[in-house]
Enzyme design. Structure first.
Site, mmCIF file in Angstrom:
data_model
loop_
_atom_site.group_PDB
_atom_site.id
_atom_site.type_symbol
_atom_site.label_atom_id
_atom_site.label_comp_id
_atom_site.label_asym_id
_atom_site.label_seq_id
_atom_site.Cartn_x
_atom_site.Cartn_y
_atom_site.Cartn_z
ATOM 1 C CD GLU A 132 0.289 -11.925 8.093
ATOM 2 O OE1 GLU A 132 -0.233 -11.686 7.187
ATOM 3 O OE2 GLU A 132 -0.606 -12.305 9.127
ATOM 4 C CG LEU A 133 3.269 -12.664 0.318
ATOM 5 C CD1 LEU A 133 3.916 -14.006 0.572
ATOM 6 C CD2 LEU A 133 2.276 -13.033 -0.680
ATOM 7 C CG HIS A 163 8.077 5.749 -12.906
ATOM 8 N ND1 HIS A 163 7.418 5.660 -11.832
ATOM 9 C CD2 HIS A 163 7.301 6.212 -13.808
ATOM 10 C CE1 HIS A 163 6.194 6.176 -12.062
ATOM 11 N NE2 HIS A 163 6.068 6.558 -13.498
#
Ligand code: GLN
Ligand code: ZN
Length: 766
Positions: A17-18, A702
């Site tokens: 959920e976080l 990246h």
């Protein structure tokens, strides 16, 4: 009476959920209040899940990272975010990830600010935000977050034990941004800790857990002295301090720990069982001793009888002074095994996630306080599970055990020296100087992901899936032909993850559905579970590589993940040494290497992205690890003929301290990450004569930035100063799966043309 406590609970929630709340806020899809409400919900759920535990942690919840929380509590914000006003949480995210949410942009620079550096939390896969220090750094208390959460918990009837990072560890894990010495900040830091403890004390809190995790590492004398100074100055605090260490034994730091003026000490009794008695002897008689008896880092059920056998006498000895707990914060394990609907029932019966580990703790407490009979049913069930795991034919495979017993040094030995092999390989491969290649994966498009998940869900059949993947492979080959690369890859479209892909095809591995663990911020990983002896029922990659090779005359690299990386990115069994599990993986991957060779594949790359991650916390133990890790790699890779070229890839190039081990792997070529550091990381090659071929990355994958031809040439020229050009490869830093084709094409175009120009400049047009 023995008491229980917990060091920390997973904050991400049983359904992550976080993560979803953080990401929605960052994308501007929800409000700050909504995010905060999710946080409050998670805290309440977590405290509920810990009911019956005597002291429950508060302050372990975090919207990003507990070290960053500490920086904010201590008022140590980097200068670059100090100009921003508004909600603290937004500034917090600016430091965490370079920017907050669109809703918070008011005064934001649209380009964001530099994010704080992130690094691994000890030897776990959790990453923290590194505190930044300067000679003139000052501290100022902001206890609001912690105090609010203490009140929130108390209102819910929770017996709170706030958790903070101790001052010495806080300094030790940070970095100087100028040429000052961060330890000299201690006198400025301690008064803020005193105020913090005072503020906590005003809330009527009895105990504070103060984590000094660096006590399990080697400490310079000045840092040892810092512990004396710090805890002397905090000793008059009105709250009791539980000095907490985990992840390893204290060794030479044990007398220091025993002598500090704190009310209690927590020891990781899973990793330091033999220090329990020594610590009891050295600890003053009024101190609480908390023993971490349940492993907080793995997902196995604890053997409760075995624990009670050694713990019962300790409980008699210590009486009220004994507390029991998990070895470390449960941050490092998934939340709830009960959520696993698909996991095989037998394997499930062997596991314990965070909630189940606390249940084990409750059972141990009852057994210690009221006798084993009081929890007979739980203990019996535990014994059944432990025995079932121990005796299961799915765990024990005599053929695999015999193969491991039969390992000889010969197995990891190439037939000839690098020079001899290189000559034979050159004859066959006929590669130009500065050969170009990529690291394995090409962009993972949404079509690829859709096909994979449809196949997994059973909505498309195997034939349809195979065609979809073959089309992707064909696309990769076409693109590489057009780019003019020298050595091709098939693109890894069929792989969701470089470890999971192999785990799914090996016997001895199981997979959870919701076994997520926080890696950093909103990023979670779901490590596969290595539960049994490892074997390979059939070839895993050969058909894809053969198909890819059939489409081109250029050499196609076979692409495998190495045994050390598979091990380091899994939850591994605790009933045999890691080194043995690694040998088993090595033998299984070795079979794949030989099958690829048999199928005519001339170059085989074996990725060891995570070799460095497995280094033990103490340098004194590095060599032992490196020896078995390198041996496993050699067993896996070196059974091939001289003519077969072996590559390996590592996602870093901090090699200085392990370069000899890397050289011992004896790969014909190694590709590493170097572009960001401007080849500075190649310094080690000035003093160490690395004997084989190297591809220092020239494209930082990246970043969305496209390296220019000139930049690549400049990087390669720097590399050529340290490594003879005839042994250099030209390649990106790492796989390209997270990038878009629109970025990859121009970047690789520049890479190929840069290599051509370098050849011309060297008078080698081949
Ligand atoms: N072969 C892998 C890829 O290209 C390597 C990934 C990695 O090193 N993390 O994706
Ligand atoms: Zn990599």
């Amino acid at each position: 009476m023995v008491r229980t406590h917990n060091l920390g609970f997973p904050r991400i929630g049983a359904d992550r959920e976080l993560k979803f709340a953080q990401e929605a806020y960052w994308k501007g899809q929800s409000s700050r209040d909504q995010l905060k409400a999710v946080g409050a919900d998670l805290r309440r759920l977590n405290w509920n899940a810990q009911h019956g535990i005597d002291f429950i942690p508060v302050g372990d919840f975090s919207f990003y990272d507990q070290m960053l929380d500490m920086s904010f509590t201590l008022g140590n914000l980097p200068e670059r975010v100090r100009g921003y006003h508004g909600d603290v949480l937004d500034n917090y995210f600016r430091v965490a990830r370079g920017r907050s949410a669109p809703a918070a942009t008011g005064s934001d620079n649209p380009d964001g600010v530099a994010a704080g550096e992130m690094t691994k939390w000890f030897d776990t896969n959790y990453h923290y935000i590194v505190p930044e220090f300067r000679g003139d750094t000052t501290f100022a208390l902001d206890a609001s977050r912690l105090i609010e959460q203490i009140r929130e918990a108390k209102a819910l009837g929770v017996n709170v034990k706030p958790v903070i990072i101790g001052p010495v560890t806080y300094l030790a894990l940070g970095k100087e941004k100028d040429d000052s010495d961060r330890l000299s900040l201690l006198p400025k830091l301690l008064p803020v800790y005193q105020q913090l403890l005072e503020a906590i004390g005003c809330e009527g809190v009895e105990w504070v857990q103060i984590d000094e995790s660096i006590l399990v590492t080697e400490l310079e004398p000045a840092w040892k002295q810092a512990f004396e100074t710090a805890y002397q100055s905090l000793s008059s605090s009105r709250t009791k301090l539980l000095l907490t260490t985990y992840f390893g034994p204290l060794l030479e730091n044990l007398p220091l720990v025993a002598g500090l003026p704190v009310a209690g000490v927590h020891l990781d009794a899973v990793n330091a069982r033999d220090e329990v008695q020594v610590l009891i002897e050295q600890l003053p008689a009024d101190r609480v001793l908390s023993l971490g008896v349940i492993n907080g880092r793995n997902i196995w059920k604890a053997d409760l009888h075995a624990i009670l056998d050694w713990l019962e006498p300790v409980a008699k000895q210590l009486g009220d002074r004994l507390w029991i707990a998990p070895s470390c914060s449960l941050l490092h394990v998934p939340v709830d095994l009960d959520s696993e609907q698909k996991l095989d029932g037998e394997i499930k019966s062997w596991l314990a996630f965070a909630k189940q580990k606390l249940e084990e703790l409750r059972t141990l407490k009852s057994a210690l306080n009221d006798g084993r009979d009081a929890v007979r049913a739980q203990l019996d069930a535990n014994r059944t599970a432990i025995q079932s795991r121990r005796q299961s034919p799915r765990v024990n495979n005599p053929t695999v055990k015999a193969a491991v017993a039969g390992i000889t040094g010969q197995l990891g030995q190439r037939k000839s020296s690098f020079t001899q092999r290189a000559a034979k390989q050159a004859e066959i491969l006929k590669l130009p100087r500065y050969p170009t290649t990529t690291i394995g994966s090409f962009p993972q498009t949404s079509e690829i992901r859709r096909a994979r998940s449809q196949f997994k869900a059973g909505t498309i059949d195997e034939a349809t899936y195979r065609v979809a993947m073959q089309n992707e492979i064909a696309r990769c080959v076409r693109e590489q032909e057009a780019l003019g690369l020298d050595v091709f890859v098939h693109g890894e479209a069929e792989r969701n993850d470089m470890v999971e892909y192999f785990g799914e095809q090996l016997d001895g591995y199981a997979f959870s559905t919701l076994g997520w663990v926080q890696s950093y911020g909103s990023r979670c990983v779901k490590p596969p579970i290595l539960f049994g002896d490892i074997s390979r029922p059939k070839a895993m990659t050969v058909k894809w590589i053969k198909y890819a090779q059939s489409l081109t005359k250029k050499p196609m690299k076979g692409m495998l993940t190495g045994p050390v990386t598979i091990l380091n990115w899994s939850f591994v069994r605790d009933d045999q040494p890691r080194s043995v599990s690694c040998q088993q993986l090595a033998l299984a991957i070795r079979e794949e290497v030989l099958d690829l060779e048999q199928a005519g594949v001339q170059i085989i790359q074996i990725d060891e992205a995570a070799l460095r991650e497995g280094l033990p916390l103490r340098r004194s133990q590095w060599q032992e690890y490196l020896t078995w890790a390198v041996d496993s790699y050699r067993i896996c890779a070196n059974g091939v003929a001289d003519e077969t070229q072996i590559h390996t890839h590592m996602c870093y190039s901090e090699f200085n301290d392990i370069i000899e081990a890397i050289a011992q792997m004896d790969a014909d070529a190694i590709t590493i990450e170097t572009s960001r550091s401007d080849m500075e990381l190649l310094e080690v090659f000035e003093t160490f004569n690395y004997p084989n071929q190297i591809g220092p990355g020239v494209y930082d994958i990246h970043s969305p930035n496209i390296p220019s031809e000139e930049q690549i040439i400049a990087l390669m020229k720097k590399a050529a100063k340290r490594i003879p050009p005839e042994r250099l490869w030209v390649n990106p830093d790492c796989g390209l799966k997270t990038r878009q084709w629109e970025e990859v094409i121009p970047a690789l175009t520049n890479m190929v043309s840069a290599a051509r120009k370098l050849r011309v400049a060297d008078g080698n047009n081949a």
